[in-house]
Design a protein around this motif. Structure first.
Motif, PDB file in Angstrom:
ATOM      1  N   ARG A  40       0.835  -1.200   0.000  1.00 45.82           N
ATOM      2  CA  ARG A  40       0.000   0.000   0.000  1.00 45.82           C
ATOM      3  C   ARG A  40       0.879   1.264   0.000  1.00 45.82           C
ATOM      4  N   ALA A  41       1.917   1.261   0.843  1.00 47.35           N
ATOM      5  CA  ALA A  41       2.799   2.427   0.945  1.00 47.35           C
ATOM      6  C   ALA A  41       3.504   2.698  -0.382  1.00 47.35           C
ATOM      7  N   LEU A  42       3.957   1.641  -1.054  1.00 40.52           N
ATOM      8  CA  LEU A  42       4.648   1.828  -2.336  1.00 40.52           C
ATOM      9  C   LEU A  42       3.697   2.343  -3.414  1.00 40.52           C
ATOM     10  N   LEU A  43       2.498   1.784  -3.446  1.00 38.56           N
ATOM     11  CA  LEU A  43       1.549   2.167  -4.496  1.00 38.56           C
ATOM     12  C   LEU A  43       1.026   3.581  -4.299  1.00 38.56           C
ATOM     13  N   GLY A  63      -5.661 -10.128   0.050  1.00 36.75           N
ATOM     14  CA  GLY A  63      -5.279  -9.396  -1.163  1.00 36.75           C
ATOM     15  C   GLY A  63      -6.453  -8.728  -1.849  1.00 36.75           C
ATOM     16  N   LEU A  64      -7.653  -9.372  -1.774  1.00 35.24           N
ATOM     17  CA  LEU A  64      -8.828  -8.776  -2.391  1.00 35.24           C
ATOM     18  C   LEU A  64      -9.247  -7.499  -1.671  1.00 35.24           C
ATOM     19  N   ASP A  65      -9.079  -7.485  -0.344  1.00 36.37           N
ATOM     20  CA  ASP A  65      -9.390  -6.262   0.411  1.00 36.37           C
ATOM     21  C   ASP A  65      -8.441  -5.132   0.021  1.00 36.37           C
ATOM     22  N   LEU A  66      -7.172  -5.472  -0.164  1.00 31.74           N
ATOM     23  CA  LEU A  66      -6.192  -4.469  -0.587  1.00 31.74           C
ATOM     24  C   LEU A  66      -6.544  -3.939  -1.973  1.00 31.74           C
ATOM     25  N   ALA A  68      -9.481  -3.816  -3.300  1.00 35.17           N
ATOM     26  CA  ALA A  68     -10.678  -2.991  -3.183  1.00 35.17           C
ATOM     27  C   ALA A  68     -10.334  -1.605  -2.639  1.00 35.17           C
ATOM     28  N   ASP A  69      -9.437  -1.559  -1.647  1.00 31.98           N
ATOM     29  CA  ASP A  69      -9.046  -0.277  -1.066  1.00 31.98           C
ATOM     30  C   ASP A  69      -8.306   0.603  -2.065  1.00 31.98           C
ATOM     31  N   LEU A  70      -7.559  -0.021  -2.971  1.00 36.48           N
ATOM     32  CA  LEU A  70      -6.738   0.717  -3.937  1.00 36.48           C
ATOM     33  C   LEU A  70      -7.305   0.580  -5.350  1.00 36.48           C
ATOM     34  N   ILE A  73      -5.884   2.283  -8.549  1.00 39.01           N
ATOM     35  CA  ILE A  73      -4.616   1.964  -9.208  1.00 39.01           C
ATOM     36  C   ILE A  73      -4.826   1.152 -10.484  1.00 39.01           C
ATOM     37  N   THR A  74      -5.945   0.446 -10.586  1.00 37.49           N
ATOM     38  CA  THR A  74      -6.164  -0.383 -11.767  1.00 37.49           C
ATOM     39  C   THR A  74      -6.408   0.447 -13.023  1.00 37.49           C
ATOM     40  N   GLU A  75      -6.598   1.767 -12.857  1.00 34.78           N
ATOM     41  CA  GLU A  75      -6.769   2.624 -14.028  1.00 34.78           C
ATOM     42  C   GLU A  75      -5.447   2.863 -14.743  1.00 34.78           C
ATOM     43  N   VAL A  76      -4.333   2.772 -14.013  1.00 31.46           N
ATOM     44  CA  VAL A  76      -3.027   3.025 -14.623  1.00 31.46           C
ATOM     45  C   VAL A  76      -2.074   1.840 -14.479  1.00 31.46           C
ATOM     46  N   THR A  77      -2.412   0.888 -13.622  1.00 28.45           N
ATOM     47  CA  THR A  77      -1.538  -0.257 -13.349  1.00 28.45           C
ATOM     48  C   THR A  77      -2.339  -1.547 -13.473  1.00 28.45           C
ATOM     49  N   LYS A  78      -1.769  -2.535 -14.157  1.00 25.35           N
ATOM     50  CA  LYS A  78      -2.444  -3.821 -14.318  1.00 25.35           C
ATOM     51  C   LYS A  78      -2.119  -4.719 -13.123  1.00 25.35           C
TER      52      LYS A  78
END
Length: 475
Positions: A40-43, A63-66, A68-70, A73-78
């Motif tokens: 989370r901190a890196l992203l 991992g699914l909770d993470l 969902a929280d982020l 990021i899926t808009e720019v990172t796969k």
């Protein structure tokens, strides 16, 4: 080799190391996070990752909770999720949360690399498409108006160089907006709140330019009645813009080079140099390499200045930008004139498209302003024939002999012939200078070269004339 950046989120050290080694061997740049908190901190730190390999069974979170929280990021990172639990429900959940793919452990190296290659390629293509969409929608940028591909390249270049301290050398024809570009670089960077000081090297007499740039001490020369800090020190912490740089005398170029190399200025009359923190941006409407070849510009100074070259395209190469800029000028000028809103007539629109605009944006600006002043609206015509000439009040000059008339008929400057009788020598000189400036599209350095005099001569004469009314009427 592919240098896409991948974040591996895996709490089993042996697996994390294996994944990272496989990715590095394939040309990726891999970074490992062993917990959800570290990931989370890196992203959220601003580090750009093209893809994330995300284990769903992490020691501090699911991992699914993470994911969902982020979700942003899926808009720019796969994101590729990896787990030993291969249930369909988990795969569906991950997909709904924006995951690009779902891998079940143990993951074969070939499958891992193929998936990440596809994911990172999609990420790069999507970012490029998003940038192109953003560019196509951006028609204004720090004083510039234009949505052509050439101007979008200029905008991106300005954004790229703005954060640097490197010297920028701006080239382009007169009227293309070199000072606007310099201010845009200043305003887009960390020095935006500091001074922006512009010096036109062609507008200041050679004898005074050193003092204007580097300052002088009181009494250093005749007329130095006070200390002058100079433009370089006035711009301390900010940006010093040197326009028409190729007009600078070759001897002063040596001192400019020393200033750029040392970051120190020595005011005229001072015994010790002083350190100055400025970013230098230069501009010229000439071809600097041709000036170097002709011995008018120092080669070592050129290479010291042209760390980052930036060329501004002429207006004739900017397509529909011409009409876009003209409409913006018309809106602004009719508002200044207190007139009702209006638009260009059909002939004006046709002229905007076919005229080559040798004077670039400056010529277009003057043409539109003339229309806004001379017409009541709501339709505004355009005329690029030049400023309105005062009516003749004297008798027409005597007819020329037929042989002279025939010669003049083939002379492209025949329409500029005037009757000089009754004018003083000073008035004749003024007429010649005004005509040379008009033929040079308002470019005083070019007019000076055509007349064979120094640009400072023209600037001094024009300043002297300012207090004596408008142009001399041709009789």
């Amino acid at each position: 080799m592919n240098k896409n950046r991948v974040l591996v989120v895996e709490d089993t050290p042996s697996l994390a190391l294996a994944y990272a080694q496989q990715l590095e061997a394939a040309g990726f740049t891999a970074q490992v996070a062993e917990t959800g908190a570290a990931a989370r901190a890196l992203l959220l730190s601003g580090v750009a990752f093209d893809a994330v390999l995300l284990d769903l069974q992490l020691p501090d979170c699911d991992g699914l909770d993470l994911l969902a929280d982020l979700s942003g990021i899926t808009e720019v990172t796969k994101v590729i999720v990896a787990t030993a639990d291969g249930s369909i429900d988990r795969a569906v959940q991950a997909t709904r949360l924006g995951a690009y793919d779902f891998l079940v452990k143990p993951i074969k190296p070939a499958r891992l690399l193929t998936t990440l290659r596809n994911a990172t390629q999609h990420a790069v293509l999507e970012r490029k498409a998003a940038r192109e969409r953003q560019d196509s929608a951006r028609a204004r940028f720090h004083g510039f108006v234009g949505a052509s591909a050439g101007m979008h390249a200029v905008y991106r270049a300005i954004e790229n160089v703005a954060q640097s301290r490197a010297t920028v050398f701006i080239t382009g024809e007169s009227g293309t907006g070199k000072e606007v570009a310099a201010e845009a670089i200043h305003l887009s960077g960390p020095r935006a709140g500091k001074p922006f000081v512009a010096v036109n090297c062609g507008a200041i007499p050679e004898a005074l330019l050193e003092s204007e740039l580097f300052g002088h001490r009181k009494g250093a020369f005749t007329g130095a009645i006070d200390n002058n800090p100079g433009a370089a020190r006035a711009a301390s912490g900010g940006t010093l813009f040197l326009d028409e740089l190729c007009e600078m005398d070759i001897k002063l170029q040596v001192k400019l080079l020393r200033f750029l190399q040392t970051g120190q200025v020595q005011p005229v009359g001072a015994t010790q140099p002083e350190a100055v923190d400025v970013r230098v941006i230069c501009a010229t409407n000439r071809d600097p390499l041709e000036e170097v070849a002709q011995g008018r510009f120092r080669e070592d100074l050129y290479y010291r200045l042209a760390v980052i070259p930036l060329h501004l395209p002429p207006l004739r190469d900017r397509g529909e930008d011409v009409e876009l800029i003209a409409r913006e000028f018309l809106r602004r000028f009719i508002e200044e004139e207190g007139k009702r809103s209006g638009r260009f007539d059909a002939q004006a629109l046709e002229l905007l498209r076919r005229h080559p605009w040798p004077g670039n944006v400056r010529e277009l600006q003057n043409t539109v302003r003339r229309s806004a002043v001379m017409h009541a609206g709501p339709l505004y015509p355009l005329d690029v024939a030049g400023p309105i000439q005062p009516p003749r009040t004297d008798a027409a000059p005597s007819p020329l002999p037929s042989s002279d008339a025939a010669q003049i008929a083939n002379d492209p400057h025949a329409t500029r012939l005037v009757n000089l009788s009754g004018l003083t020598l000073d008035e004749i000189e003024r007429l010649a200078i005004e005509q040379a400036i008009e033929e040079a599209q308002g470019n005083l350095p070019q007019a000076a070269r055509n007349l064979g005099v120094s640009p400072s001569t023209l600037y001094r004469k024009r300043e002297r004339w300012q207090g004596h009314g408008g142009p001399v009427a041709a009789t």
